[in-house]
Design a protein around this motif. Structure first.
Motif, PDB file in Angstrom:
ATOM      1  N   THR A 153       0.738  -1.397  -0.054  1.00 20.73           N
ATOM      2  CA  THR A 153      -0.218  -0.007  -0.097  1.00 20.73           C
ATOM      3  C   THR A 153       0.828   1.359   0.198  1.00 20.73           C
ATOM      4  O   THR A 153       0.304   2.520  -0.169  1.00 20.73           O
ATOM      5  CB  THR A 153      -0.980  -0.019   1.237  1.00 20.73           C
ATOM      6  OG1 THR A 153      -0.160   0.008   2.410  1.00 20.73           O
ATOM      7  CG2 THR A 153      -2.122  -0.970   1.088  1.00 20.73           C
ATOM      8  N   TRP A 176      -5.085 -12.364  13.360  1.00 21.82           N
ATOM      9  CA  TRP A 176      -5.256 -10.976  12.716  1.00 21.82           C
ATOM     10  C   TRP A 176      -3.909 -10.172  13.386  1.00 21.82           C
ATOM     11  O   TRP A 176      -3.736 -10.395  14.712  1.00 21.82           O
ATOM     12  CB  TRP A 176      -6.297 -10.162  12.643  1.00 21.82           C
ATOM     13  CG  TRP A 176      -6.058  -8.868  12.335  1.00 21.82           C
ATOM     14  CD1 TRP A 176      -6.072  -8.399  10.819  1.00 21.82           C
ATOM     15  CD2 TRP A 176      -5.886  -7.738  12.912  1.00 21.82           C
ATOM     16  NE1 TRP A 176      -6.007  -7.240  10.730  1.00 21.82           N
ATOM     17  CE2 TRP A 176      -5.716  -6.440  12.198  1.00 21.82           C
ATOM     18  CE3 TRP A 176      -5.614  -7.457  14.213  1.00 21.82           C
ATOM     19  CZ2 TRP A 176      -5.522  -5.281  12.543  1.00 21.82           C
ATOM     20  CZ3 TRP A 176      -5.501  -6.182  14.687  1.00 21.82           C
ATOM     21  CH2 TRP A 176      -5.142  -5.201  13.921  1.00 21.82           C
ATOM     22  N   LEU A 184      -0.266  -7.591  12.118  1.00 21.85           N
ATOM     23  CA  LEU A 184       0.578  -7.053  11.051  1.00 21.85           C
ATOM     24  C   LEU A 184       2.006  -6.993  11.591  1.00 21.85           C
ATOM     25  O   LEU A 184       2.553  -7.250  12.595  1.00 21.85           O
ATOM     26  CB  LEU A 184       0.286  -5.510  10.962  1.00 21.85           C
ATOM     27  CG  LEU A 184      -1.370  -5.131  10.566  1.00 21.85           C
ATOM     28  CD1 LEU A 184      -1.946  -4.637  11.793  1.00 21.85           C
ATOM     29  CD2 LEU A 184      -1.202  -4.183   9.453  1.00 21.85           C
ATOM     30  N   GLU A 241     -13.431   0.282  11.611  1.00 22.90           N
ATOM     31  CA  GLU A 241     -11.656   0.771  11.474  1.00 22.90           C
ATOM     32  C   GLU A 241     -11.049   0.197  12.664  1.00 22.90           C
ATOM     33  O   GLU A 241     -11.334   0.437  14.001  1.00 22.90           O
ATOM     34  CB  GLU A 241     -11.510   2.189  11.199  1.00 22.90           C
ATOM     35  CG  GLU A 241      -9.816   2.560  11.031  1.00 22.90           C
ATOM     36  CD  GLU A 241      -9.492   3.888  11.152  1.00 22.90           C
ATOM     37  OE1 GLU A 241      -8.177   4.143  11.677  1.00 22.90           O
ATOM     38  OE2 GLU A 241     -10.524   4.914  10.948  1.00 22.90           O
ATOM     39  N   THR A 283      -4.191   0.794  12.122  1.00 21.35           N
ATOM     40  CA  THR A 283      -3.957  -0.220  11.374  1.00 21.35           C
ATOM     41  C   THR A 283      -4.156  -0.061   9.803  1.00 21.35           C
ATOM     42  O   THR A 283      -3.525  -0.654   8.807  1.00 21.35           O
ATOM     43  CB  THR A 283      -4.269  -1.589  11.594  1.00 21.35           C
ATOM     44  OG1 THR A 283      -5.719  -1.663  11.484  1.00 21.35           O
ATOM     45  CG2 THR A 283      -4.030  -1.989  13.340  1.00 21.35           C
ATOM     46  N   ASP A 317      -6.857  -1.505   8.631  1.00 19.60           N
ATOM     47  CA  ASP A 317      -7.707  -2.351   8.515  1.00 19.60           C
ATOM     48  C   ASP A 317      -9.130  -2.134   8.952  1.00 19.60           C
ATOM     49  O   ASP A 317      -9.390  -1.536   9.857  1.00 19.60           O
ATOM     50  CB  ASP A 317      -7.155  -3.708   8.923  1.00 19.60           C
ATOM     51  CG  ASP A 317      -6.089  -4.185   8.222  1.00 19.60           C
ATOM     52  OD1 ASP A 317      -5.732  -3.716   7.088  1.00 19.60           O
ATOM     53  OD2 ASP A 317      -5.390  -5.365   8.673  1.00 19.60           O
ATOM     54  N   MET A 370     -13.119  -4.335  10.236  1.00 22.19           N
ATOM     55  CA  MET A 370     -13.539  -5.523  10.523  1.00 22.19           C
ATOM     56  C   MET A 370     -14.981  -5.261  10.690  1.00 22.19           C
ATOM     57  O   MET A 370     -15.428  -4.025  10.906  1.00 22.19           O
ATOM     58  CB  MET A 370     -12.803  -6.092  11.855  1.00 22.19           C
ATOM     59  CG  MET A 370     -11.517  -6.675  11.611  1.00 22.19           C
ATOM     60  SD  MET A 370     -10.752  -7.227  13.166  1.00 22.19           S
ATOM     61  CE  MET A 370      -9.119  -7.279  12.684  1.00 22.19           C
ATOM     62  N   PHE A 412     -12.386 -10.350   9.384  1.00 19.71           N
ATOM     63  CA  PHE A 412     -11.518  -9.233   8.510  1.00 19.71           C
ATOM     64  C   PHE A 412     -12.458  -8.586   7.365  1.00 19.71           C
ATOM     65  O   PHE A 412     -13.111  -9.576   6.744  1.00 19.71           O
ATOM     66  CB  PHE A 412     -10.310  -9.851   8.090  1.00 19.71           C
ATOM     67  CG  PHE A 412      -9.415  -8.892   7.290  1.00 19.71           C
ATOM     68  CD1 PHE A 412      -8.864  -7.964   8.111  1.00 19.71           C
ATOM     69  CD2 PHE A 412      -9.277  -9.014   6.130  1.00 19.71           C
ATOM     70  CE1 PHE A 412      -7.934  -6.868   7.101  1.00 19.71           C
ATOM     71  CE2 PHE A 412      -8.590  -8.398   5.221  1.00 19.71           C
ATOM     72  CZ  PHE A 412      -7.950  -7.163   5.835  1.00 19.71           C
ATOM     73  N   GLY A 422     -11.139  -6.279   5.091  1.00 19.80           N
ATOM     74  CA  GLY A 422     -10.376  -5.463   4.054  1.00 19.80           C
ATOM     75  C   GLY A 422      -9.822  -4.379   4.543  1.00 19.80           C
ATOM     76  O   GLY A 422      -9.778  -4.120   5.632  1.00 19.80           O
ATOM     77  N   ARG A 423      -8.957  -3.658   3.572  1.00 23.47           N
ATOM     78  CA  ARG A 423      -8.055  -2.240   4.017  1.00 23.47           C
ATOM     79  C   ARG A 423      -9.115  -1.150   3.688  1.00 23.47           C
ATOM     80  O   ARG A 423      -9.831  -1.133   2.456  1.00 23.47           O
ATOM     81  CB  ARG A 423      -6.998  -2.284   3.213  1.00 23.47           C
ATOM     82  CG  ARG A 423      -5.864  -3.269   3.413  1.00 23.47           C
ATOM     83  CD  ARG A 423      -4.914  -3.047   4.623  1.00 23.47           C
ATOM     84  NE  ARG A 423      -4.311  -1.861   4.473  1.00 23.47           N
ATOM     85  CZ  ARG A 423      -3.511  -1.705   5.421  1.00 23.47           C
ATOM     86  NH1 ARG A 423      -3.575  -2.048   6.728  1.00 23.47           N
ATOM     87  NH2 ARG A 423      -2.874  -0.466   5.435  1.00 23.47           N
ATOM     88  N   ALA A 447     -11.864  -5.119  -0.889  1.00 26.46           N
ATOM     89  CA  ALA A 447     -11.205  -6.149  -0.347  1.00 26.46           C
ATOM     90  C   ALA A 447     -12.169  -7.542  -0.242  1.00 26.46           C
ATOM     91  O   ALA A 447     -11.670  -8.443  -0.701  1.00 26.46           O
ATOM     92  CB  ALA A 447     -10.520  -5.910   0.939  1.00 26.46           C
TER      93      ALA A 447
END
Length: 605
Positions: free
Chosen positions: A215, A366, A368, A408, A439, A441, A443, A457, A459-460, A476
């Motif tokens: 990204t 989940w 990173l 988010e 993050t 991301d 959810m 999850f 997506g972004r 996503a």
């Protein structure tokens, strides 16, 4: 269906705050945390000195290194590093893949406070990717670089960016000026290795791990001893069977990635386990090696990406003896990188019941690179893929829901990084005013009324876009849905439609599958044309269009790309993830063709 009972039930607290945000925390207490990875090594060298810690293929069998032998070599290599004047400001660049010497060098550096920086071996082996390697070298400014085989990496070793950097190799070969790894194993008697190790603290940086760059430009995550050690306690808190008996894995996942190199590697070290390095991969021509390795040793835990599990399931169906050995001691099937296809999930459940009468925990988590990595985990048995569970012990998850209750995700805890290497601006931008890591991301709750059901999850946030109508598209999740509809023809896809009237897909095909299906393919300015293929894609798009409602999920057009994603051009990261923005930018002519209804390469719903 009988499932394993050796799991820890979810127990979380949900706090709905006045500003609309939601906090989730585990009700279980964080267990004891050691100060450094060296503490684990000392403990197991004393408790189980002869147990295999690291092993790699050697001829028809394995080169095995016990805990006590690894500790001896770690101390010797650590002394050799210190004798060279190395310290916290002199990172070691590791350019090759997983291996016993790679593991010993990493632990030795951590033992004496020297950061290592493993990068994807593809950057060194693929000529066109040398620019990404050069970028990492210029950022890190290493004093030493390691490769397993100097002859194999000779082109990369000749980069001008490595001038003045000591090159160390387990196989120096014919390359001049390379230090044999055996020389480091000689140590240095003048160094007080115990005093040096005593100076290492939980705040000492153990690794600098590069983010994928899917990204944005890759960043160096400062991974401290505290982050690594805390996360292993969190994992053992979540998976109690890790403490009941020493785990064993046969694993290929790369150590330059946080999942393979911190999650899996340290899980074996922290719990006195054995890591057998799988030199195969879930790709044609290398998966056979994985099966050979599994015929020699099987694990108590199985980690893989969904594609790898799909290939493994097919192989196990054909081999009754391997099937029996694979499941007999298995506690865990853990998938990462994407949702496990439900048919693969069900296949493993049925096979486990047939072999041993119960199903191991099939799960995911989940996190990173910045969270070391696990921040949430599905700890209880479930029958659905794609759930990432609840916060692990010691972590607070902050959720910022939108009008549709898509949240988010932000996170805080002792396993979260304090910053990026040499980048104070990106570090400052990575945290909100309360100190939560942002993050990017998203959810959703499985059940908004019961946080113990966990989260999925979604997506972004940065992947989402608007159509010209103002409708938001959650790219996503839509991508995963379309991959399922286009399987097995599509190896990967890019969702398009930002500032356009319709959603489209750019398809990276599985060329081997298309050839097996008998499609006669013709290349046309970067696209594949085939009347039968276009008809099959049209059929699938039209079939799906009858199943969905609303423009936010209706895919109306598709184009099949003839050229695979390019790592040298940045379209694909070393982890195998697509950089969607780079694909769309580099192939802007094909993007325009996708929205031309008269182009013969375009399939319309």
């Amino acid at each position: 269906m009988k499932r394993t009972t050796r799991f820890r039930p979810h127990s979380v607290t949900r706090e709905d705050r006045a500003d609309g945000s939601i906090l989730l925390t585990s009700n279980h207490a964080l267990g004891p945390v050691v100060e450094t990875t060296g503490d684990w090594l000392h403990h197991w060298a004393e408790e189980a000195p002869d147990r295999v810690f690291l092993a790699e293929r050697y001829g028809a069998g394995w080169r095995r290194e016990s805990y006590v032998s690894v500790l001896e070599k770690v101390r010797a290599v650590g002394a050799a590093l210190l004798a060279r004047g190395m310290g916290a400001d002199t990172p070691i660049l590791i350019m090759s893949g997983n291996g016993v010497d790679h593991g010993i060098l990493s632990l030795a550096a951590q033992y004496v406070g020297v950061p290592t920086a493993p990068v994807a071996e593809q950057y060194a082996l693929i000529h066109g990717a040398h620019g990404r390697l050069r970028g990492a070298i210029e950022l890190l400014k290493p004093k030493m670089a390691y490769v397993v085989d100097a002859d194999l990496y000779v082109e990369a070793l000749g980069l001008d960016a490595l001038v003045g950097v000591e090159i160390v190799s387990s196989k120096p070969g014919h390359v001049l000026g390379v230090t044999p790894f055996e020389e480091l194993l000689e140590g240095d008697a003048s160094v007080d290795i115990d005093a040096a190790h005593a100076r290492v603290t939980p705040d000492t940086v153990g690794k600098i791990l590069m983010t994928s760059g899917s990204t944005s430009s890759p960043k160096g995550v400062l991974t401290t001893q505290r982050m690594m050690c805390t996360n292993q306690t969190q994992l053992a808190d979540a998976l109690p069977f890790l403490r009941e008996r020493p785990p064993r894995i046969v694993d290929w996942l790369p150590w330059n990635h946080v999942f393979g190199g911190s999650h899996n590697f340290n899980m074996m070290l922290a719990n006195g386990g054995s890591l057998y390095i799988d030199d195969g991969k879930p790709v044609k021509g290398l998966f056979e090696r994985t099966l050979e390795n599994l015929s020699l040793v099987t694990g108590t835990l199985a980690f893989n990406v969904p594609l790898g599990f799909g290939m493994l399931l097919a192989a196990l169906r054909k081999d009754a003896e391997l099937r029996r050995r694979f499941f007999e001691d298995l506690d865990l099937i853990f998938y990462a990188g994407a949702s496990l296809p439900q048919e693969v999930w069900t296949g493993f459940e049925q096979m486990a019941m047939e072999v041993k009468g119960e199903v191991p925990l099939i799960t995911s988590s989940w996190g990173l690179t910045e969270t070391a990595p696990s921040a949430m985990m599905q700890m209880e048995p479930t029958d659905r893929s794609g759930i990432v569970g609840v916060p692990v012990t010691g972590v607070t998850v902050k959720l910022l829901p939108d009008a549709d209750q898509r949240c988010e995700v932000r996170v805080k805890g002792p396993n979260v990084m304090t910053g990026y290497f040499e980048d104070p601006e990106k570090t400052a931008a990575a945290f909100d005013a309360e100190g939560f890591f942002i993050t990017g991301d998203a959810m959703v709750f499985i059940d908004p009324d019961d946080p113990n059901r966990g989260m999925r999850f979604d997506g972004r946030i940065s992947d989402d876009f608007k159509l010209l109508t103002g409708t938001w598209v959650r790219a996503a999740q839509l991508r995963l849905d379309m991959l399922a509809h286009l399987a097995p023809l599509a190896a990967d896809i890019v969702i398009t439609g930002a500032d356009r009237n319709q959603i489209g897909v750019m398809i990276f095909p599985d060329r081997a599958e298309l050839e097996r299906e008998g499609f006669e393919l013709h290349e046309d300015r970067g696209a594949l044309t085939c009347r039968l293929l276009q008809g099959e894609i049209h059929r699938r798009l039209a079939e799906r269009a009858r199943e969905v409602s609303g423009s936010s999920s209706l895919v109306s057009r598709a184009i099949v790309l003839s050229e695979p994603p390019s790592m040298p051009e940045g379209e694909m990261t070393a982890k195998g993830n697509l950089n969607f923005r780079k694909v769309l930018t580099r192939r802007k002519d094909l993007l325009e063709r996708l929205y031309d209804d008269n182009d013969p390469a375009v399939a319309l719903a």
